[in-house]
Design a protein around this motif. Structure first.
Motif, PDB file in Angstrom:
ATOM      1  N   VAL A  42     -12.740   5.702  -5.387  1.00 22.42           N
ATOM      2  CA  VAL A  42     -14.174   6.007  -5.497  1.00 22.42           C
ATOM      3  C   VAL A  42     -14.467   7.372  -4.865  1.00 22.42           C
ATOM      4  N   HIS A  43     -13.882   7.625  -3.709  1.00 20.47           N
ATOM      5  CA  HIS A  43     -14.098   8.930  -3.065  1.00 20.47           C
ATOM      6  C   HIS A  43     -13.435  10.067  -3.847  1.00 20.47           C
ATOM      7  N   LYS A  94       0.853  -1.193   0.000  1.00 22.04           N
ATOM      8  CA  LYS A  94       0.000   0.000   0.000  1.00 22.04           C
ATOM      9  C   LYS A  94       0.883   1.235   0.000  1.00 22.04           C
ATOM     10  N   THR A 126     -10.177   6.566  -0.929  1.00 20.23           N
ATOM     11  CA  THR A 126     -10.290   5.558  -1.991  1.00 20.23           C
ATOM     12  C   THR A 126     -10.465   6.249  -3.347  1.00 20.23           C
TER      13      THR A 126
END
Lengths: 82, 255
Positions: B201-202, B77, B199
């Motif tokens: 998406v956000h 990550k 994310t």
């Protein structure tokens, strides 16, 4: 392991509204939101809007369909099947 | 290849140093910066220029493009700690910290000018006031990380993204690359997610909200600010942490 789904509308502040509360043994473990056309190539995928306990994942995974999402949640909860 | 390829007035590296120096650079200081022996190389997008754990014997100046300083967790990550823009020397700390504790990768195709540490040491010996400017640039890089920590840790997604846009426009404007508050914005939404700690998406939802509010437009990987005052307000943006000379102007010595 079995999960129970309950359809709801979630106020995400966007067109992403169609959602499912995901329960395991009576506990809410996740909220899945179906991505709207806003997301173009990702439209129709299911997004982990929120996960609780072992289902928490800050990277916000998306899944091709609801079965894949459930399998992932079950794996997180410690079981391989749905 | 050397910096003499660039006329002194437009050498991005000189321009950057002038934008943060607390004194006007003398003709000799500008000439010394331009004369730094520089090995120029081109990188495609998404290439590591240096990696965590490296022990470099040189620094690099970004001459064209965008780079991101980042670290990753063992599981892969990624967190971007800072974007660097034209004129920056993102790994200047390697002059004194022998092991790099972050990686730096290109975000878009970039042109990089490598400068040997020894050449910098000679420069600082011959032009000691320039040492102050370089030191100041590393302090400003640290200030930038402090602001990012506040941004990522305590602001909502909408404010975070607005803040990043304000910062990019302000920093690029300081080196003449944001005319009429328009600039290159080569980062994809997953990359912005890595920078903002949210994310993809956000990022997509938030980008849509900023556009819908009439604050920005994004076309063909170019960002245009449509309402600068509105964007600054949404971002809670105060450019003081960038310590640009234009912002500190009143504090400049007049002689």
């Amino acid at each position: 392991m079995s999960l129970q789904l309950q359809p709801v509308q979630v106020a995400t502040g966007s067109e992403d509204q169609e959602s499912q509360l995901v329960f395991h043994e009576g506990f809410l473990v996740a909220i899945l939101v179906r991505l709207s056309d806003l997301h173009e190539t990702d439209a129709g995928k299911w997004f982990l809007e929120a996960g609780f306990g072992r289902v928490t994942d800050i990277s916000g995974p998306t899944f091709a369909d609801i079965d894949e999402a459930q399998a992932w949640i079950c794996a997180r909860l410690g079981s391989s099947g749905t | 290849m050397t910096g003499s390829l660039h006329p002194p007035d437009t050498h991005p590296f000189v321009r950057k140093m002038e934008s943060i120096a607390l004194f006007p650079l003398s003709r000799e200081e500008r000439a010394a910066l331009c004369a730094l022996p520089m090995h120029v190389a081109r990188f495609d997008a998404y290439q590591d220029i240096v990696r965590e754990g490296d022990r470099p014997s040189r620094c690099f100046a970004l001459l064209e493009g965008f780079v991101a300083a980042y670290k990753t967790t063992p599981s892969g990550k990624r967190q971007v700690m800072a974007y660097h823009v034209v004129g920056d020397v993102p790994d200047l700390q390697s002059l004194h910290l022998k092991v790099l504790d972050n990686s730096i990768a290109t975000v878009s195709p970039s042109r990089i000018g490598f400068v040997e540490h020894d050449a910098l040491r000679v420069l600082f010996r011959e032009q000691p006031k320039l040492l102050e400017v370089f030191w100041r640039s590393t302090l400003i890089d640290a200030a930038l990380v402090r602001e990012w920590m506040l941004n990522i840790g305590r602001r909502e997604a909408y404010t975070r993204l607005a803040h990043l846009f304000c910062e990019l426009i302000t920093r690029l404007d300081a080196v003449g690359l944001a005319p009429e508050r328009t600039c290159a914005m080569p980062m994809t939404q997953p990359e912005l997610a890595d920078a903002l700690g949210i994310t993809p998406v956000h990022v997509n939802r938030t980008m849509r909200d900023l556009k819908a509010a009439g604050l920005v437009t994004v076309r063909g990987r170019r960002l245009t600010v449509e309402d600068w005052e509105g964007l600054k307000a949404a971002a809670e943006f105060d450019p003081a942490y960038l310590h640009l000379r234009s912002e500190d102007g009143a504090k400049l010595p007049t002689s």
